[in-house]
Design a protein around this motif. Sequence first.
Motif, PDB file in Angstrom:
ATOM      1  N   ILE A 164       0.846  -1.201   0.018  1.00  0.00           N
ATOM      2  CA  ILE A 164       0.078   0.018  -0.077  1.00  0.00           C
ATOM      3  C   ILE A 164       0.801   1.329  -0.047  1.00  0.00           C
ATOM      4  CG2 ILE A 164      -1.722   1.383   1.221  1.00  0.00           C
ATOM      5  CD1 ILE A 164      -2.967  -1.118   0.061  1.00  0.00           C
ATOM      6  N   LEU A 165       1.992   1.147   0.947  1.00  0.00           N
ATOM      7  CA  LEU A 165       3.021   2.374   0.619  1.00  0.00           C
ATOM      8  C   LEU A 165       3.763   2.703  -0.497  1.00  0.00           C
ATOM      9  CD1 LEU A 165       4.401   2.238   4.367  1.00  0.00           C
ATOM     10  CD2 LEU A 165       2.516   3.471   3.574  1.00  0.00           C
ATOM     11  N   ALA A 166       3.736   1.474  -1.149  1.00  0.00           N
ATOM     12  CA  ALA A 166       4.533   1.442  -2.474  1.00  0.00           C
ATOM     13  C   ALA A 166       3.593   1.978  -3.740  1.00  0.00           C
ATOM     14  CB  ALA A 166       5.107   0.248  -2.746  1.00  0.00           C
ATOM     15  N   LYS A 167       2.525   1.823  -3.549  1.00  0.00           N
ATOM     16  CA  LYS A 167       1.796   1.947  -4.812  1.00  0.00           C
ATOM     17  C   LYS A 167       1.557   3.117  -4.982  1.00  0.00           C
ATOM     18  CE  LYS A 167      -1.356  -2.388  -5.627  1.00  0.00           C
ATOM     19  NZ  LYS A 167      -2.563  -2.821  -5.711  1.00  0.00           N
ATOM     20  N   THR A 168       1.161   3.559  -6.467  1.00  0.00           N
ATOM     21  CA  THR A 168       0.750   4.868  -6.805  1.00  0.00           C
ATOM     22  C   THR A 168      -0.638   5.265  -6.702  1.00  0.00           C
ATOM     23  OG1 THR A 168       0.224   4.105  -9.055  1.00  0.00           O
ATOM     24  CG2 THR A 168       2.595   4.864  -8.677  1.00  0.00           C
ATOM     25  N   GLY A 215       5.815  -7.955  -7.192  1.00  0.00           N
ATOM     26  CA  GLY A 215       6.547  -8.079  -8.225  1.00  0.00           C
ATOM     27  C   GLY A 215       6.000  -7.297  -9.448  1.00  0.00           C
ATOM     28  N   HIS A 216       4.906  -6.865  -9.250  1.00  0.00           N
ATOM     29  CA  HIS A 216       4.033  -5.916 -10.163  1.00  0.00           C
ATOM     30  C   HIS A 216       3.481  -4.907  -9.916  1.00  0.00           C
ATOM     31  CE1 HIS A 216       3.532 -10.146 -11.874  1.00  0.00           C
ATOM     32  NE2 HIS A 216       3.110 -10.552 -10.747  1.00  0.00           N
ATOM     33  N   LEU A 217       4.432  -4.019  -9.158  1.00  0.00           N
ATOM     34  CA  LEU A 217       4.219  -2.628  -8.802  1.00  0.00           C
ATOM     35  C   LEU A 217       4.878  -1.802  -9.950  1.00  0.00           C
ATOM     36  CD1 LEU A 217       4.517  -2.935  -4.864  1.00  0.00           C
ATOM     37  CD2 LEU A 217       2.447  -3.391  -6.193  1.00  0.00           C
ATOM     38  N   SER A 218       3.852  -0.573 -10.198  1.00  0.00           N
ATOM     39  CA  SER A 218       4.622   0.205 -11.209  1.00  0.00           C
ATOM     40  C   SER A 218       5.899   1.210 -10.790  1.00  0.00           C
ATOM     41  CB  SER A 218       3.539   1.148 -11.640  1.00  0.00           C
ATOM     42  OG  SER A 218       3.081   1.965 -10.664  1.00  0.00           O
ATOM     43  N   ARG A 219       5.900   1.575  -9.651  1.00  0.00           N
ATOM     44  CA  ARG A 219       7.190   2.445  -9.159  1.00  0.00           C
ATOM     45  C   ARG A 219       7.756   1.559  -8.016  1.00  0.00           C
ATOM     46  NH1 ARG A 219       5.214   7.074  -4.988  1.00  0.00           N
ATOM     47  NH2 ARG A 219       4.017   5.628  -3.544  1.00  0.00           N
ATOM     48  N   ALA A 220       7.765   0.381  -7.958  1.00  0.00           N
ATOM     49  CA  ALA A 220       8.556  -0.361  -6.750  1.00  0.00           C
ATOM     50  C   ALA A 220       8.984  -1.513  -7.308  1.00  0.00           C
ATOM     51  CB  ALA A 220       7.800  -0.311  -5.559  1.00  0.00           C
TER      52      ALA A 220
END
Length: 438
Positions: A164-168, A215-220
């Motif tokens: 949650i903290l890593a998602k845009t 493994g599927h996060l756009s900015r992390a």
Amino acid sequence: MTNTPATAPSVCIVGSGPSGLYAADQILRKAPTCRVDVIDRLPTPFGLVRAGVAPDHQGTKNIVRQFERTLGKPNARFLGNVTVGQDVSLAELRSLYDAVILAVGAPLDRTLGIAGEDQANVYGSGAVVGWYNGHPDHADLSPALGTGIAVIGNGNVALDIARILAKTDAEMTGSDICSHAARTIADSQVRDIWLIGRRGPVEASFTSAELAELGHLSRARPIIDAEALKNATVPEDMDPKIAKIKEKNLEVLHGFASLPADDKPIRIHLVFNAAPKSITPGGLTVERTEVISGRATGTGETETIPADTVITAIGYRTAALDDMPLDIGNGRVTNTDGKVAEDIWVVGWAKRGPSGVIPTNRADSIAVADQLIATLPETSNKPGPDGMNCLLAERGATVVTLDGWQKINEAEVALANEGRPREKIIRIEAMLKAALDR
Ligand code: NAP
């Protein structure tokens, strides 16, 4: 209530999360004359489905439709905004109903017991998850999110928080994250998130589907040192069902190890064999460990992770409720297979301690409810829901019924920003206003 004799037995369930509502459903099915009151200290039902399940896991939250049907059954009532120990005592519930089920969960964060844990930049997962999920107890948390955030724990809660903290903001489309939390996360300058496990990759309690999401996060990008996986093998004598979960976790972790490490602005470091020792303004100091006979054993080698925010996701414990006996060490209500006393039962995390997913609670609550049903009298001399109504009226309690919850629900849906299913109301007063049109 329809065609139910005044002498019908009645049960009060304290807590309207999954474990309480699965128990309610089973009683209503198997003891159709029994009246079931489900009370909750919040004006809103559904416990951890509303305030614990991650806001971007809306599929899991769909279960509330089934729970609403349970609460809408003719012999069931939802009595929200009723606090045991304040509006009514446990002793009074026992005098009113044939049986009481405690389904109060485990709302308190466990603590590490290390130096520096009381610093302002250290938060428990219950508080953080409650904050982004709009729990009124944590609405004002406003955590100071630094550029480096250490999340201690290797369970699914730790993964939820890191994700949650890593998602845009765009990745949170379709979620019901509260806008105050979404703003704070969007404004944060987080660059490094460390997920800290005191034991190794095989011992981690997270599950592969949740792990793979990193493994599927756009900015992390998840980062793992291939060295950490070198000796990670699933023991041959492990229960095959658990071994399969561990194999899948290792497969996902090996996949992470082969990804480029520096192609995205946020790095999620998976740090294993690192037991927290102290928290100082310089960061989180950990001691390297080896796993010996399943336990994390310190090697004496320490390292300081330069985190300016620390979040502990190390489990929960239940809260005292009047004179309920507590098994402090295990964070639960003292019980034998769900039985606390002749007329008191316990289900869910309050019974087992804080482990298991929603389906675990279903099976567990059904088993406890079946035992309870066998003890119900055919005709009861207890005042039941009518007596509860009198008592709450005497106390001047403001009760939110299922209709009231549905009004809160409509108000939240109407408040939603584009692309969001709802904007949660986070203040009790505002919930009451929406429920009671006042
Ligand atoms: P959990 O799975 O029990 O994880 C707790 C973690 O904290 C473990 O890695 C544990 O390490 C660690 N820990 C405990 N004490 C520690 C200490 N003193 N120092 C360092 N680490 C410590 O609990 P959870 O993550 O809170 O989740 C609770 C339950 O909810 C679980 O059953 C979980 O699967 C479920 N859940 C499911 C989902 C989902 O399905 N998406 C999402 C959230 C939660 P040790 O193993 O070494 O003790």
